[in-house]
Design a protein around this motif. Structure first.
Motif, PDB file in Angstrom:
ATOM      1  N   LEU A  76      38.938  43.793  48.073  1.00 20.38           N
ATOM      2  CA  LEU A  76      37.820  44.540  47.498  1.00 20.38           C
ATOM      3  C   LEU A  76      38.320  45.599  46.526  1.00 20.38           C
ATOM      4  N   ASN A  77      39.298  46.377  46.937  1.00 21.16           N
ATOM      5  CA  ASN A  77      39.808  47.435  46.072  1.00 21.16           C
ATOM      6  C   ASN A  77      40.558  46.875  44.875  1.00 21.16           C
ATOM      7  N   ARG A  78      41.301  45.821  45.119  1.00 24.46           N
ATOM      8  CA  ARG A  78      42.064  45.228  44.022  1.00 24.46           C
ATOM      9  C   ARG A  78      41.144  44.632  42.962  1.00 24.46           C
ATOM     10  N   TYR A  79      39.941  44.228  43.356  1.00 28.66           N
ATOM     11  CA  TYR A  79      39.003  43.697  42.361  1.00 28.66           C
ATOM     12  C   TYR A  79      38.739  44.718  41.257  1.00 28.66           C
ATOM     13  N   TYR A  80      38.646  45.992  41.607  1.00 24.98           N
ATOM     14  CA  TYR A  80      38.368  46.991  40.587  1.00 24.98           C
ATOM     15  C   TYR A  80      39.491  47.034  39.557  1.00 24.98           C
ATOM     16  N   TYR A  81      40.712  46.895  40.029  1.00 19.63           N
ATOM     17  CA  TYR A  81      41.853  46.826  39.110  1.00 19.63           C
ATOM     18  C   TYR A  81      41.763  45.572  38.249  1.00 19.63           C
ATOM     19  N   GLN A  82      41.559  44.414  38.888  1.00 23.35           N
ATOM     20  CA  GLN A  82      41.510  43.162  38.133  1.00 23.35           C
ATOM     21  C   GLN A  82      40.411  43.182  37.078  1.00 23.35           C
ATOM     22  N   SER A  83      39.240  43.683  37.434  1.00 21.21           N
ATOM     23  CA  SER A  83      38.118  43.671  36.498  1.00 21.21           C
ATOM     24  C   SER A  83      38.273  44.701  35.389  1.00 21.21           C
TER      25      SER A  83
END
Length: 254
Positions: free
Chosen positions: A58-65
């Motif tokens: 979930l948190n890594r999604y913010y980085y990826q996006s």
């Protein structure tokens, strides 16, 4: 190899040539890349439960996006059309195109496979404050620092393939809730990251022509390793030590 501080290479670091620059960059990766973080050791070793893996994804999604946003900012820094053409594919790698899947969609496959609601993931309402602060700082860095430093900050990609290989094998081996279909993001990056890293490395070696400019390149990479490291610090503090901040994602009770 000379010592570094938390933010910069030593003032006496040997940076008198492009070859010495590359040596320093690879030393930074070997000693500071987030593959060394305790959270990754737990993740890849099968020591986390499903809720903790959900929190990571979930948190890594913010980085990826945020990566294609960052890359669009980098692209905007250059008048040289050839550099813009070279950098543009990075945005497509993550955003995809109208008829092709990109890295963000592949990451959503992972979060869906972990049982997370896609609207919730995309809203970023459940991420840790430190995640947002760190990722936004990266976007601001490439906007505010020199174009040379903006490109240099992407050089963590030099060290990514080994991490992706470790992640694919470790997570498939240890977690029965993970299957190959949700790991396609990492499988694709095994091809994309080396291509991107090779261009960025060649660029900084060619355009950083003084010891002072080479130090800026090294410090940009150190900054990026800090961006990645602090996100894992926050995950460890919240989901391993149990200090979830108010309003952040809380895994279901075991």
């Amino acid at each position: 190899m000379t010592a570094m501080t938390a933010f910069s290479v030593a003032t006496d670091a040997p940076l008198n040539s492009a070859e010495e620059l590359e040596t320093q960059l690879r030393h930074i990766g070997a000693t500071r890349y987030h593959s060394l973080h305790p959270f990754h050791k737990l993740l890849h070793g099968g020591k986390l439960d499903k809720g903790q893996v959900q929190a990571w994804a979930l948190n890594r999604y913010y980085y990826q996006s945020s990566i294609p946003i960052k890359d669009a900012v980098v692209l905007s820094r250059f008048r040289d059309r050839n550099i813009r053409l070279e950098w543009r594919h990075r945005i497509e790698d993550h955003d995809g195109n109208f008829d092709t899947e990109g890295g963000i969609e592949r990451w959503i496959k992972l979060t869906e496979g972990l049982g997370l609601d896609t609207d919730y993931v995309e809203s970023a309402e459940g991420i840790l404050p430190a995640t947002r602060f760190a990722v936004d700082a990266y976007v601001h860095f490439v906007r505010d620092r020199s174009p040379l430093e903006a490109i240099a900050s992407s050089l963590t990609e030099l060290f990514a393939p080994n991490l992706h290989e470790e992640r694919i094998s470790g997570m498939l081996k240890h977690y029965d809730f993970i299957n190959p279909n949700v790991m396609t993001y990492f499988q694709r990056r095994l091809e994309q990251a080396p291509r991107d890293a090779n261009f960025a490395l060649a660029y900084v070696k060619d355009h950083a022509r003084t010891p002072e400019q080479r130090a800026l390149v090294c410090n940009a990479l150190i900054f990026k390793t800090n961006v990645l490291w602090v996100q894992l610090d926050a995950l460890y503090h919240a989901y391993v030590e149990g200090n979830v901040p108010p309003g952040a994602f809380v895994p279901e009770a075991k």
